[in-house]
Design an enzyme around this catalytic site. Structure first.
Site, PDB file in Angstrom:
ATOM      1  N   GLY A  89       0.813  -1.211   0.000  1.00 48.17           N
ATOM      2  CA  GLY A  89       0.000   0.000   0.000  1.00 48.17           C
ATOM      3  C   GLY A  89       0.840   1.251   0.000  1.00 48.17           C
ATOM      4  N   SER A 144       6.336  -0.377  -3.044  1.00 48.20           N
ATOM      5  CA  SER A 144       5.791  -1.608  -3.613  1.00 48.20           C
ATOM      6  C   SER A 144       4.937  -1.325  -4.844  1.00 48.20           C
ATOM      7  CB  SER A 144       4.981  -2.379  -2.566  1.00 48.20           C
ATOM      8  OG  SER A 144       3.883  -1.611  -2.097  1.00 48.20           O
ATOM      9  N   CYS A 180      10.197 -10.766   9.973  1.00 46.12           N
ATOM     10  CA  CYS A 180       9.069 -10.798   9.039  1.00 46.12           C
ATOM     11  C   CYS A 180       9.537 -11.192   7.645  1.00 46.12           C
ATOM     12  CB  CYS A 180       8.379  -9.435   9.011  1.00 46.12           C
ATOM     13  SG  CYS A 180       6.926  -9.358   7.941  1.00 46.12           S
ATOM     14  N   GLY A 237       9.149  -4.209  -2.741  1.00 39.88           N
ATOM     15  CA  GLY A 237       9.674  -2.850  -2.851  1.00 39.88           C
ATOM     16  C   GLY A 237      10.894  -2.588  -1.994  1.00 39.88           C
ATOM     17  N   CYS A 239       5.456  -2.098  12.910  1.00 37.71           N
ATOM     18  CA  CYS A 239       4.129  -1.972  12.301  1.00 37.71           C
ATOM     19  C   CYS A 239       3.007  -2.381  13.239  1.00 37.71           C
ATOM     20  CB  CYS A 239       4.059  -2.788  11.009  1.00 37.71           C
ATOM     21  SG  CYS A 239       4.138  -4.583  11.232  1.00 37.71           S
TER      22      CYS A 239
END
Length: 366
Positions: free
Chosen positions: A9, A13, A101, A125, A197
């Site tokens: 988003g 990316s 992650c 990205g 995040c």
């Protein structure tokens, strides 16, 4: 090739997906739903993966004319990243959740699923470069040092690199934003995500306290004198200076830092800056981006995502541990952090730090 473009988003990316499409690949956009309560995270969140991010990714995919899907990996993300993050802090270590992650979600969960569905690879990205050589694909730093993300990709194996694509690594970030604007992407001016995040307000200590409860104990100096109190040793990391709330100042008023975290004793140890300098680092959980190196060699050594590269030498000992000897001492090295080795711009591999100390202490104790 049939490529899954991981679409967070954000602007990076979005351009990565567009570039893979321009290169002639059959591209499908995929947004990873990582939060089990994404609808509660609004634009004020400091990380990524909110419900707004999913909408932004879908709009980019629509503009590109590519299929778009949301893959639910919330449960795996909770177990492999969030729970790991909590348990590491509870054990007195300082983890890097972005690196974890990449290792367990984006280049294990996402890539494995993409390959199982018949895709040929995954594009993200990230700012890093893949270089083709006769020996195979190599992972290298991005051309933009301010945005280079090769450190958090240091957990990737040669097999994972074989099907990974990083279309942005050859371009500085300002040009990526300009390209996004030229393509008409609404995310062209969207701020970069930062911090962790899944901790929307950036208060790591408060977030951990909600999950682990208060576990009060003493803050002591290196002589064992109690100089303060804490609500949970898990909220501290080696090298930390701010937020200690010490009640007993040193006679010479020297600044004090966290030099040790002992969760079993619920104790945080503080000392002066000179105690933080280390030049001998040991690590386990080794991951090689190609063939494992043999013998002791000289490397560039990076200890933080945005840290400087330090000169040093490294080898794997008889127990399978990575032993790194730095040319000069550095401060604030904590167990749980990752050490990433470089040969020039090439990422050699990484390990999770288990301990760090001064090499001269070994000599004085022998």
């Amino acid at each position: 090739m049939r490529i899954v473009a991981a679409m967070s988003g954000g602007v990076d990316s979005a351009v990565a997906a567009a570039r893979m499409l321009d290169a002639g690949h059959d591209v499908v956009g995929v947004h990873l739903a990582l939060s089990q309560s994404a609808a509660t995270l609004r634009e004020s969140a400091r990380g990524c993966c909110t419900i707004e991010d999913a909408g932004d990714a879908r709009r980019v995919a629509d503009r590109l004319g590519i299929p778009f899907y949301v893959w639910d990996m919330a449960e795996r993300f909770r177990a492999d990243v969030v729970d790991d993050f909590v348990s590491e802090y509870q054990a007195g270590r300082t983890p890097n959740p972005c690196l974890r992650c990449n290792e367990r979600i984006k280049f294990a969960g996402l890539l494995d699923k993409a390959l199982a569905l018949g895709f040929d690879g995954v594009a993200t990205g990230h700012y890093a470069q893949i270089v083709e050589t006769p020996q195979g694909r190599e992972l290298h730093r991005a051309v933009d040092p301010a945005k280079d993300q090769s450190y958090v990709l240091g957990v990737l194996t040669a097999d994972q690199l074989a099907t990974a694509h990083f279309p942005l690594g050859d371009t500085p970030k300002p040009q990526i934003r300009a390209e996004a604007a030229e393509r008409g992407f609404a995310v062209a001016k969207k701020p970069d995500s930062h911090d962790i995040c899944f901790i929307a307000d950036g208060d790591t200590r408060g977030w951990l306290t909600e999950r682990l409860g208060e576990q009060p104990g003493p803050i002591v100096d290196t002589d064992g004198e109690v100089v303060g109190e804490h609500a949970g040793a898990y909220g501290y990391t080696v090298g930390q200076r701010r937020g200690l709330g010490l009640k007993v100042p040193r006679a010479d008023h020297a600044k004090r830092y966290v030099v040790g975290v002992e969760p079993q004793r619920r104790t945080v140890v503080v000392g002066t800056a000179d105690l933080l300098g280390v030049d001998l680092i040991e690590a386990d959980r080794l991951r090689w981006c190609g063939a494992a190196p043999e013998g002791e060699q000289a490397y560039g050594v990076q200890l933080r995502a945005h840290g400087e590269e330090l000169p040093g030498r490294a080898r794997v000992d008889e127990q399978g541990r990575l032993v790194v000897r730095l040319a000069e001492r550095t401060r604030g090295v904590a167990p749980g952090q990752s050490v990433v080795l470089y040969a020039g711009t090439r990422v050699v591999g990484s390990g999770t730090i288990t301990g760090a100390r001064r090499a001269d202490r070994d000599a004085s104790e022998s």
